[in-house]
Design an enzyme around this catalytic site. Structure first.
Site, PDB file in Angstrom:
ATOM      1  CE  LYS A  94     -11.815   7.790 -19.115  1.00 29.78           C
ATOM      2  NZ  LYS A  94     -12.157   9.061 -18.507  1.00 29.78           N
TER       3      LYS A  94
ATOM      4  NE  ARG B 265      -3.033   0.365   3.226  1.00 28.25           N
ATOM      5  CZ  ARG B 265      -2.439   0.636   4.394  1.00 28.25           C
ATOM      6  NH1 ARG B 265      -1.839   1.784   4.591  1.00 28.25           N
ATOM      7  NH2 ARG B 265      -2.465  -0.245   5.366  1.00 28.25           N
TER       8      ARG B 265
ATOM      9  CG  ASP C 156      -8.636  15.847 -15.787  1.00 29.05           C
ATOM     10  OD1 ASP C 156      -7.935  15.220 -16.598  1.00 29.05           O
ATOM     11  OD2 ASP C 156      -9.685  15.380 -15.281  1.00 29.05           O
TER      12      ASP C 156
ATOM     13  CE1 TYR D 143     -15.864  11.140 -17.073  1.00 35.86           C
ATOM     14  CE2 TYR D 143     -15.373  11.425 -14.754  1.00 35.86           C
ATOM     15  CZ  TYR D 143     -15.815  10.643 -15.793  1.00 35.86           C
ATOM     16  OH  TYR D 143     -16.199   9.362 -15.548  1.00 35.86           O
TER      17      TYR D 143
HETATM   18  C1  LIG Z   1     -12.653   9.563 -17.312  1.00 33.39           C
HETATM   19  C2  LIG Z   1     -12.188  10.853 -16.780  1.00 33.39           C
HETATM   20  C3  LIG Z   1     -11.993  11.045 -15.415  1.00 33.39           C
HETATM   21  C4  LIG Z   1     -12.309   9.952 -14.401  1.00 33.39           C
HETATM   22  O1  LIG Z   1     -11.433   8.879 -14.555  1.00 33.39           O
HETATM   23  P1  LIG Z   1     -11.816   7.341 -14.204  1.00 33.39           P
HETATM   24  O2  LIG Z   1     -10.559   6.638 -14.577  1.00 33.39           O
HETATM   25  O3  LIG Z   1     -12.995   6.978 -15.021  1.00 33.39           O
HETATM   26  O4  LIG Z   1     -12.110   7.290 -12.754  1.00 33.39           O
HETATM   27  C5  LIG Z   1     -11.504  12.266 -14.989  1.00 33.39           C
HETATM   28  N1  LIG Z   1     -11.244  13.255 -15.863  1.00 33.39           N
HETATM   29  C6  LIG Z   1     -11.432  13.115 -17.188  1.00 33.39           C
HETATM   30  C7  LIG Z   1     -11.113  14.231 -18.102  1.00 33.39           C
HETATM   31  C8  LIG Z   1     -11.909  11.909 -17.686  1.00 33.39           C
HETATM   32  O5  LIG Z   1     -12.104  11.771 -18.998  1.00 33.39           O
END
Ligand SMILES: *Cc1c(COP(=O)(O)O)cnc(C)c1O
Length: 371
Positions: A200, A48, A175, A101
């Site tokens: 992604k 962890r 992000d 998102y």
């Molecule tokens: C999908 C996404 C998230 C969340 O990520 P997960 O891996 O689905 O938890 C956050 N920000 C953006 C821009 C995303 O496309």
């Protein structure tokens, strides 16, 4: 190693502590690590806290985002949660760009309701408007650029410069899921933190759920690590190993996504039935509006190459309807104000042949025409 391609391909080579010479990173499943003696450690104690495969990935992530430290976590949402749980407390305030998102908004509302950490939204255009939203207790500014799903591009450097000039204490978090370090390094533009949904583009094959937070400053990195030890939403070793593998092709994939997306962004406006196309000019994400006399469900069911599915950034092209999927939890009026209508479709352009993709979209749009 100065160039990104070399870092991506070679950054995990030669990192095998056992000095076997293995070119590919070993995968350690061990949760426990033997101690050489009392008060002694190999550097690994319990997974962890850290384990070797994840550590190699984290060094790679820090290097490619030009940070000093990175943590790999179990999902993009876990990454967002780590930032907030590590760096904010009840009574703080934060500001977010307004087109994000959908899950991020769900999270922000949850923070506001349950922990009394309220937020304001900014339209991402005029930095002076953003400065007017600053409060004495503002702790953090959250930016997603290009925005999801309307592809607004925010001047990260302009935001960081203006905000830090008046309030050096405010953290700027970006992000960077859509552009990745191939096209954008927010830390070089003045941001303090970068967040990824590694599910992604970093993962890129629609087979890893993961996230990452990269810190500019080692102190910030330590704070994140301590929180992660406390809360435990770490990435598992196999996903870390897969992600190391995925990163090797990140640059070629991003360039191929961009080439396909540019082609489609040029072609789509010529098609009867497409009202408007939104594209940031780089990356693989395109949004477009189907005209009102075209049926969205028929369009989705007619697709043969692209899949109607809710994710992005993988080699397979996926189409999403943000109004009913990713942004469903946003109040209707807010969705409509942002341009997230029931006719808006978001296309994550994959790595199929560009003419096959174009042919598929053409026939699906034609099929969707209502008589
Ligand atoms: C999908 C996404 C998230 C969340 O990520 P997960 O891996 O689905 O938890 C956050 N920000 C953006 C821009 C995303 O496309």
């Amino acid at each position: 190693m100065t160039k990104l391609s070399t870092q991506l391909v070679q950054g995990s080579n030669g990192t095998d502590d056992a000095e076997t010479g293995a070119v590919v990173t070993p995968l350690y499943f061990s949760t426990a690590f033997r101690h050489p003696g009392l008060g002694k450690s190999t550097g690994y104690d319990y997974s962890r806290l850290s384990e070797p495969t994840r550590s190699i990935l984290e060094k790679q992530l820090a290097a490619i985002e030009h940070g000093t430290d990175a943590v790999a976590v179990s999902s993009g949402m876990a990454a967002i949660d780590l930032v907030f749980s590590a760096l904010t407390r009840t009574g703080d305030h934060f500001i977010s760009s307004d087109d994000l998102y959908g899950g991020s908004f769900r999270y922000f509302d949850n923070r506001a309701d349950k922990y009394n950490i309220p937020y304001d939204t900014w339209n991402g255009i005029n930095v002076d408007d953003l400065l007017l939203l600053l409060k004495p207790n503002t702790k953090l500014i959250w930016i997603e650029s290009p925005s999801n799903p309307t592809m607004k591009v925010i001047d990260i450097e302009g935001v960081a410069t203006a905000v830090h000039a008046v309030r050096p204490d405010i953290l700027i978090a970006v992000d960077n899921t859509f552009l990745t370090p191939v096209y954008q390094n927010p830390l070089d533009l003045g941001a303090d933190l970068v967040v990824h949904s590694a599910t992604k583009y970093l993962g890129g094959h629609n087979d890893i759920l993961g996230g990452a937070v990269i810190a500019k400053d080692p102190q910030l990195g330590n704070t994140l690590r301590e929180q992660l030890t406390t809360t435990g939403q770490v990435m598992d070793p196999f996903d870390a190993w897969l992600l190391i593998r995925s990163l090797k092709t990140l640059k070629v994939r991003m360039e191929a996504h961009t080439a396909n997306a540019r082609f489609l962004a040029e072609q789509l406006p010529t098609l009867a039935g497409i009202d408007k196309v939104l594209y940031a000019g780089v990356g693989g994400m395109i949004s477009f509006y189907l005209a009102d006399d075209y049926d969205v469900d028929t369009f989705l069911q007619s697709l043969q190459v692209c899949s109607f599915a809710e994710s992005l950034g993988g080699v397979e092209s996926l189409v999403t309807v943000p109004y009913v999927q990713t942004h469903h939890d946003m109040p209707v009026q807010q969705r409509l104000d942002l341009g997230i209508t029931p006719q808006l479709l978001r296309l994550s352009v994959g790595l199929e042949d560009k003419d096959d993709l174009w042919g598929d979209l053409q026939q699906a749009v034609a099929a969707a025409k209502e008589d």
